[in-house]
Design a protein around this motif. Structure first.
Motif, PDB file in Angstrom:
ATOM      1  N   VAL A 142       0.822  -1.215   0.000  1.00 39.12           N
ATOM      2  CA  VAL A 142       0.000   0.000   0.000  1.00 39.12           C
ATOM      3  C   VAL A 142       0.862   1.274   0.000  1.00 39.12           C
ATOM      4  N   ARG A 193      -1.584  -1.187  -8.527  1.00 37.99           N
ATOM      5  CA  ARG A 193      -2.561  -2.128  -7.980  1.00 37.99           C
ATOM      6  C   ARG A 193      -2.752  -3.285  -8.954  1.00 37.99           C
ATOM      7  N   GLY A 235      -3.566   3.304  -7.602  1.00 32.32           N
ATOM      8  CA  GLY A 235      -3.200   3.229  -6.196  1.00 32.32           C
ATOM      9  C   GLY A 235      -3.999   2.175  -5.435  1.00 32.32           C
ATOM     10  N   VAL A 236      -3.440   1.780  -4.304  1.00 31.13           N
ATOM     11  CA  VAL A 236      -4.115   0.787  -3.467  1.00 31.13           C
ATOM     12  C   VAL A 236      -4.974   1.514  -2.449  1.00 31.13           C
ATOM     13  N   LEU A 237      -6.218   1.043  -2.330  1.00 30.46           N
ATOM     14  CA  LEU A 237      -7.115   1.610  -1.328  1.00 30.46           C
ATOM     15  C   LEU A 237      -7.380   0.526  -0.292  1.00 30.46           C
TER      16      LEU A 237
END
Lengths: 475, 323
Positions: A32, A39, A432-434
């Protein structure tokens, strides 16, 4: 009619797929905070019924799916946004390097809360007035001399500050070029690895992340266009179709201009002038000759302009006062020596004798009045090119020019930064990683896994009925 | 709808926090320095004006200085010329007294004695010195202009009875009249202030058509001689000459007076200009203290709010609510 064990196969494929999905989710969560991580997501495909034996037969109406398979672990990334972000990177780095260079120059010329050339010239002017009012008084003559000395010192100081800025810019250009060459060699390495993997079938996502990260870095230094090749590698080109990955960059000097040169693997040398990026910014600051630009020189108002303007200024200042002080052209009585901002100083004769300055020609103080007048009058541009207005006016012009340019680039840079931030956010929003999302995935894949396991149990029980309990009536 | 990722929140939050802090620092510096801008590039238009106003101010103070000096010289000249005037009046009175028929030879010798005292007084006035300057020195104010050698009066080394050769050039002060020079490099009259009052012009040089000296010192010398020798035959023409010289000096007095009043007019105008320029400078360069502090406090509130929000924004995720 399907086979008896199809159900078990389906359950097994579901278990395997969920397992992979859970692993991918784990990888996302683990990364993350990893820089430039993209991602990943497992692309699941339903397996269809496909029986090549029954090529000419009518497929049964009860044709059903055969479970699930993981097609690939994909990166979720938008190539268009990569292009956008890299362009913004190049633009922003151009203006930010220019802005920092101009701010350095502004610090030299700015007199907002200290006194510099303009104030010192004003001082010199006042001392001339005092001398004129007290013609023949050695005390005033020597005060005038020290005011003139200060003017020379300020010229010297400005010149040395400008050359210091030049050194700093050169150093940062050298670092940039070194960095570019390093990034290029890394990119070539990654390209080779990717090519190898591509031949073997699958390219690892982490390697792609590495390459994107290097490309992002490169885009800070110059404007680049990235073209994907069939073998999985990329080709990078810049201004003038220069093949960047095929090049080694170096710095050289041509006259007053700093030049970036590109050597390709064939050993051919060519000048390289990118439109944008750190390198372009540095070159603008270093080479910019502004209004004094000759053919082939940059017309950006950069260091070279200020260097030349100061040199012209010093030459005009020295020349004007030497001329007034010389009553007989056959016997020059020079107050100043030197013709550049760097070497201007008061002459040895004046240094030895304060009264070397000629106060009176035919009257009492008429020669000093001529000097005072020379401070007020516009400098003759036909004799001293590049100087507009009078001396103090020109000092003001320099301050104004740098202030206006710096202010302009401050605004442009803020704008470019805002555009870059927005583009980077857009890209990050996709790649992006959420954590929340991954948590939800975690739950749903876990549930899927549990359900697949239950499916396996159900199939097991069904087969148990079929094998152990069927046809035992009345036994 | 845009996905908002954790990294995005962190980066944006940090960059906003940083720009808040930068603004805060900037406003603090402005409030502390009392300036409306810290670098010219922040407000080039204002900086441009400010540089101009600063130059104006420095010129104004220079001109004020020059006008002050010129005015003090003019005052000294005026004093000297007034003294000269009254001395001439006394000379004239004594001469008139000495002419009357009932004066004996001895009385006339006494008059001659008195006149020679006045003559010395004239010499003193001619070399009148204020501070380090001889006011009638003409273009050479640092040395005594007149000297007396065996009864002959010299002005800067030239016998005052000669008709030519006197240096009557000017000394110009730049008092903001727009100093200009001609093509040959001479100063254009009227663009600078001439403070030179050559003693040769005030006290007279050469001889007139009747062979009488134009110089008052020498004329008084002739009178003394007349009284000493008790030969008053030429005295009438001497007295006429004295009157015409006195007239000439009165003209000079008016001239000085006019110059003085012009200078005091300039002094007032320069004071006005200075006031206006200072006011302008304050408007351009200085920041209103109240405004500066209000701006600073507003920004501080924004910064604190951002800090407080970060605490809420960055702390939680879905994980905190999962069993």
């Amino acid at each position: 009619m399907g086979s008896s064990f199809t159900g078990l196969r389906i359950a097994q494929s579901a278990l395997a797929a969920s397992q992979i999905c859970l692993d991918v989710t784990g990888q996302n969560i683990a990364n993350v905070n990893t820089k430039d991580y993209t991602r990943q997501s497992a692309e699941l495909n339903a397996v269809n019924y496909n029986n090549s034996v029954s090529k000419f037969a009518q497929p049964p109406a009860t044709n059903k799916g055969q479970g699930v398979t993981v097609a690939q672990i994909a990166q979720i990334r938008d190539k268009l946004l990569d292009v956008k972000v890299r362009n913004c990177h190049s633009n922003y780095n151009t203006t930010s390097v220019i802005l920092s260079g101009l701010s350095d120059i502004e610090n030299v010329f700015d007199e907002t809360d200290n006194s510099g050339l303009n104030a010192i010239l004003g001082d010199f002017y006042s001392q001339l007035q005092q001398l004129s009012n007290n013609a023949g008084n050695t005390g005033y003559a020597s005060m005038t001399r020290s005011a003139a000395q200060k003017v020379c010192q300020v010229f010297n100081q400005y010149a040395s500050q400008l050359s210091q800025i030049r050194d700093e810019q050169m150093a940062s250009l050298e670092i940039a070029v070194e960095d570019i060459n390093t990034v290029i060699s890394k990119l070539n390495e990654v390209n080779t690895q990717i090519k190898d993997q591509s031949v073997r079938g699958s390219i690892s996502n982490e390697l792609l992340d590495d390459r994107n990260s290097y490309l992002d870095t490169l885009s800070k230094y110059m404007n680049i266009t990235v073209t994907a090749q069939n073998d999985g590698t990329v080709k990078v080109s810049s201004t003038g179709n220069a093949d960047v990955l095929d090049s080694t960059f170096s710095i050289s000097q041509s006259g007053d201009q700093v030049v970036i040169q590109r050597t390709d693997t064939g050993g051919t040398l060519a000048d390289f002038l990118p439109d944008e990026g750190t390198v372009a910014g540095c070159l603008h600051i270093l080479n910019g000759a502004g209004t004094s630009a000759a053919a082939g020189e940059s017309s950006f108002t950069g260091l070279l302009y200020y260097n030349r303007a100061l040199d012209n200024f010093a030459a005009a200042f020295a020349g004007t006062f030497n001329k007034i002080n010389t009553l007989d052209p056959a016997a020059p009585a020079n107050l100043f020596t030197g013709t550049t901002a760097n070497n201007i100083s008061i002459s040895e004769q004046w240094y030895a004798d304060a009264n070397y300055i000629v106060v009176a020609d035919t009257g009492t103080n008429d020669n000093v009045i001529k000097m005072i007048n020379a401070m007020e009058d516009e400098v003759d541009e036909t004799i001293y090119p590049g100087i507009t207005g009078n001396f103090e006016g020109f000092a003001k012009t320099l301050m104004d020019t740098i202030a206006i340019d710096t202010g302009y680039y401050k605004d442009i840079n803020d704008m470019n930064k805002a555009i870059l931030t927005s583009a980077a956010n857009q890209r990050e929003s996709i790649m992006g990683v959420l954590v929340d999302e991954e948590t939800v995935n975690l739950i749903s894949y876990q549930k899927a896994y549990q359900a697949a396991a239950r499916l396996m149990t159900v199939m097991d029980e069904t087969l148990d009925v079929l094998i152990n309990r069927m046809g035992v009536v009345g036994r | 709808m845009m996905r908002i990722t954790n990294k995005m929140i962190n980066t944006n939050y940090l960059s906003n926090l940083n720009s808040n802090l930068d603004n805060l620092n900037n406003l603090r510096q402005k409030a502390a320095a009392g300036r409306s801008y810290l670098k010219a590039s922040e407000n080039p238009a204002a900086a441009l004006k400010a540089y101009q106003v600063r130059q104006n101010l420095s010129r104004i103070s220079l001109y004020q200085n020059n006008v002050g000096e010129a005015a003090s010289i003019m005052t000294e000249v005026e004093t000297a010329v007034l003294e000269l005037n009254s001395t001439i009046t006394s000379i004239s009175e004594n001469v008139t007294r000495g002419r009357s028929g009932n004066y004996s030879e001895q009385d006339r010798a006494n008059i001659a004695e008195v006149l020679s005292n006045f003559q010395l007084e004239l010499f003193d006035i001619a070399n009148y010195r204020s501070a380090d300057k001889y006011v009638f020195g003409g273009s050479k104010m640092l040395e005594p202009p007149f000297n007396l050698e065996s009864g002959v009066l010299y002005y800067h080394g030239i016998d005052v009875n000669s008709n030519t050769g006197f240096d009557e050039s000017s000394i110009y002060y730049d008092i903001g009249l727009g100093l200009k020079t001609t093509a040959s490099g001479q100063i254009k009259e009227g663009t600078a202030f001439n403070i030179s009052f050559p003693g040769s012009e005030v006290f007279g040089t050469g001889t007139d058509t009747n062979g009488l000296p134009n110089n008052i010192f020498n004329l008084v010398g002739k009178m003394i001689e007349a009284f000493n020798t008790n030969d008053l035959s030429n005295l009438d023409s001497y007295v006429d000459k004295l009157e015409s010289i006195a007239e000439n000096i009165t003209v000079k007095l008016v001239d000085v007076g006019q110059k003085s009043s012009f200078l005091s007019f300039l002094t007032e105008r320069l004071a006005g200009n200075e006031f206006n320029a200072t006011k302008k400078q304050t408007e351009i360069e200085c920041i209103d203290a109240a405004e500066a502090i209000v701006n600073f406090n507003t920004q501080e509130t924004a910064y604190l709010a951002a800090l407080a929000m970060g605490n809420k924004l960055l702390q939680y995720s879905l994980l905190d609510y999962m069993k």
